[in-house]
Design an enzyme around this catalytic site. Structure first.
Site, short mmCIF file in Angstrom:
data_model
loop_
_atom_site.label_atom_id
_atom_site.label_comp_id
_atom_site.label_asym_id
_atom_site.label_seq_id
_atom_site.Cartn_x
_atom_site.Cartn_y
_atom_site.Cartn_z
N THR A 88 0.86 -1.18 0.00
CA THR A 88 0.00 0.00 0.00
C THR A 88 0.90 1.23 0.00
OG1 THR A 88 -1.70 -1.16 1.25
CG2 THR A 88 -1.81 1.24 1.25
N LYS B 23 -7.90 2.09 -3.24
CA LYS B 23 -7.62 1.69 -1.85
C LYS B 23 -7.69 2.91 -0.92
CE LYS B 23 -5.22 -0.60 1.51
NZ LYS B 23 -5.55 -1.80 2.20
N LYS C 264 -1.46 5.19 8.62
CA LYS C 264 -0.60 5.20 7.43
C LYS C 264 -1.42 5.43 6.16
CE LYS C 264 1.73 2.28 4.21
NZ LYS C 264 2.17 0.99 3.73
P1 NAD Z 1 5.62 -6.25 7.07
O1 NAD Z 1 6.52 -5.19 7.61
O2 NAD Z 1 5.22 -7.38 7.94
O3 NAD Z 1 6.35 -6.90 5.77
C1 NAD Z 1 7.09 -6.18 4.83
C2 NAD Z 1 8.34 -7.01 4.50
O4 NAD Z 1 9.02 -6.45 3.40
C3 NAD Z 1 9.35 -7.06 5.67
O5 NAD Z 1 9.58 -8.42 6.03
C4 NAD Z 1 10.59 -6.39 5.09
O6 NAD Z 1 11.80 -6.92 5.59
C5 NAD Z 1 10.40 -6.68 3.60
N1 NAD Z 1 11.16 -5.79 2.72
C6 NAD Z 1 11.27 -4.45 2.74
N2 NAD Z 1 12.07 -4.03 1.73
C7 NAD Z 1 12.44 -5.15 1.04
C8 NAD Z 1 13.26 -5.38 -0.10
N3 NAD Z 1 13.86 -4.38 -0.78
N4 NAD Z 1 13.43 -6.65 -0.53
C9 NAD Z 1 12.85 -7.69 0.12
N5 NAD Z 1 12.08 -7.53 1.24
C10 NAD Z 1 11.88 -6.28 1.68
O7 NAD Z 1 4.36 -5.51 6.47
P2 NAD Z 1 2.91 -6.18 6.15
O8 NAD Z 1 2.03 -6.06 7.34
O9 NAD Z 1 3.14 -7.51 5.49
O10 NAD Z 1 2.34 -5.13 5.08
C11 NAD Z 1 2.85 -5.07 3.76
C12 NAD Z 1 2.06 -4.03 2.98
O11 NAD Z 1 0.68 -4.42 2.94
C13 NAD Z 1 2.09 -2.63 3.60
O12 NAD Z 1 2.20 -1.67 2.57
C14 NAD Z 1 0.76 -2.52 4.32
O13 NAD Z 1 0.30 -1.19 4.42
C15 NAD Z 1 -0.13 -3.37 3.42
N6 NAD Z 1 -1.30 -3.96 4.10
C16 NAD Z 1 -1.14 -4.57 5.30
C17 NAD Z 1 -2.25 -5.13 5.94
C18 NAD Z 1 -2.09 -5.82 7.28
O14 NAD Z 1 -3.12 -6.10 7.91
N7 NAD Z 1 -0.87 -6.11 7.74
C19 NAD Z 1 -3.51 -5.08 5.32
C20 NAD Z 1 -3.63 -4.50 4.05
C21 NAD Z 1 -2.51 -3.94 3.45
#
Ligand code: NAD
Length: 300
Positions: free
Chosen positions: A93, A168, A243
């Site tokens: 997102t 979104k 966020k």
């Molecule tokens: P998270 O922090 O658990 O996971 C993100 C991962 O990306 C981390 O493990 C990080 O190490 C990895 N990462 C960052 N840069 C990287 C790179 N260059 N190469 C490889 N890996 C890399 O976050 P999340 O909760 O999984 O959320 C991910 C996205 O989804 C966000 O943008 C969030 O806003 C969106 N989202 C989350 C939810 C939720 O409930 N968690 C719901 C809808 C949308």
């Protein structure tokens, strides 16, 4: 299709597992060793560098936290390391502007690209019931749809580059504002002597009906499955809503739309997330409204 899945966090790890379980050849990578190890332990093939992951990929799926991370990864070697014409699908997102920048970078490098943010949270990622909002060309959407359908229940093509993120941001602005006003109505009802159940019975069958009331009811009782019944454990955390509203505020500033309620929702969720609400479900904002009502003069 050979899929490189980058970003094996809360959302990415179960999505990658579901893609593999649906029969796709998935290889995973995360910059965090702990994330790599836990996905490997769950049976996902994982490699130690992004370049290895994308070297033979026809699809590169990213699930990072921020737009900066996506753009840095694209510019930092991901696009260069992938075979020509690979389809980049970013499910993070991020802002509409960053999504359009990412599309431009992918296109300039000879690749195809989609923005495909999700809703449905970790539970949706685990159960493959996510909703995908997709921006990009018709052809690229058609190529991605079978893949996204393996990890989601609804896949909607919203239009050209960035319009998945636009959908979104607009949806979550509606959600935030309605969750706040539902909470305000319950606190107002309390002060007027109206029971939670009576307000629920009326509003859920009248024009006040909305998801924030009938599914995510912010008081315990009327909807037994809502986070209010389990001390506001998420659900959808206040920090994530803050966020998303920051991204909405960016879009509002860029377009000049008179969206005062959306901006106020951003301010309220920022205050909530800076306090105890960061890890609580976003419906927990009712506690902040209640304590502000005990001391109306002391509102921040
Ligand atoms: P998270 O922090 O658990 O996971 C993100 C991962 O990306 C981390 O493990 C990080 O190490 C990895 N990462 C960052 N840069 C990287 C790179 N260059 N190469 C490889 N890996 C890399 O976050 P999340 O909760 O999984 O959320 C991910 C996205 O989804 C966000 O943008 C969030 O806003 C969106 N989202 C989350 C939810 C939720 O409930 N968690 C719901 C809808 C949308």
């Amino acid at each position: 299709m050979r899929v490189a899945f980058l970003g094996l966090g809360h959302m990415g790890a179960p999505m990658a597992r579901n893609l593999a379980a649906a029969g796709h050849a998935v290889v995973g990578f995360d910059v965090s060793a702990a994330a790599r190890e836990s996905s490997a332990a769950a049976g996902l093939p994982v490699v130690n560098t992004a370049k290895e992951a994308v070297a033979a990929a026809s699809v590169v799926l990213t699930m990072f936290q921020t737009g900066r991370q996506v753009i840095d990864a694209y510019e930092g070697g991901l696009l260069a390391a992938a075979p020509a014409g690979a389809l980049f699908i970013d499910c993070s997102t991020i802002s509409v502007e960053d999504a359009r920048t990412a599309h431009g970078l992918a296109k300039a490098a000879g690749h195809r690209s989609l923005d495909a943010p999700v809703s449905g949270g970790v539970v949706g990622a685990e159960n493959a019931t996510l909703a995908f909002m997709v921006g990009g060309s018709e052809d690229d959407f058609a190529a991605a749809e079978p893949l996204l359908s393996a990890t989601g229940r609804r896949v909607v093509h919203c239009g050209g580059a960035g319009l998945g993120q636009a959908a979104k941001v607009c949806n979550n602005m509606i959600l935030a504002a309605s969750q706040i006003v539902v909470a305000e109505a319950f606190v107002l009802g309390e002060r007027l002597g109206l029971s939670h159940q009576a307000l629920f019975d009326v509003a859920s069958n009248a024009s006040g009906q909305c998801w924030a009331l009938t599914t995510n009811c912010p008081v315990p009782g009327p909807v037994p499955t809502s986070p209010a019944n389990r001390d506001y454990q998420p659900g959808f955390a206040g920090a994530l809503m803050a966020k998303d509203l920051g991204l909405a505020a960016d879009a509002i500033a860029e377009t000049g739309v008179d969206a005062r309620v959306g901006l106020l929702a951003r301010d309220l969720y920022r205050a909530f997330a800076d306090g105890p609400g960061a890890g609580q479900d976003f419906s927990g904002i009712i506690s902040m409204i209640r304590s502000g009502s005990d001391d109306p003069g002391g509102r921040g």
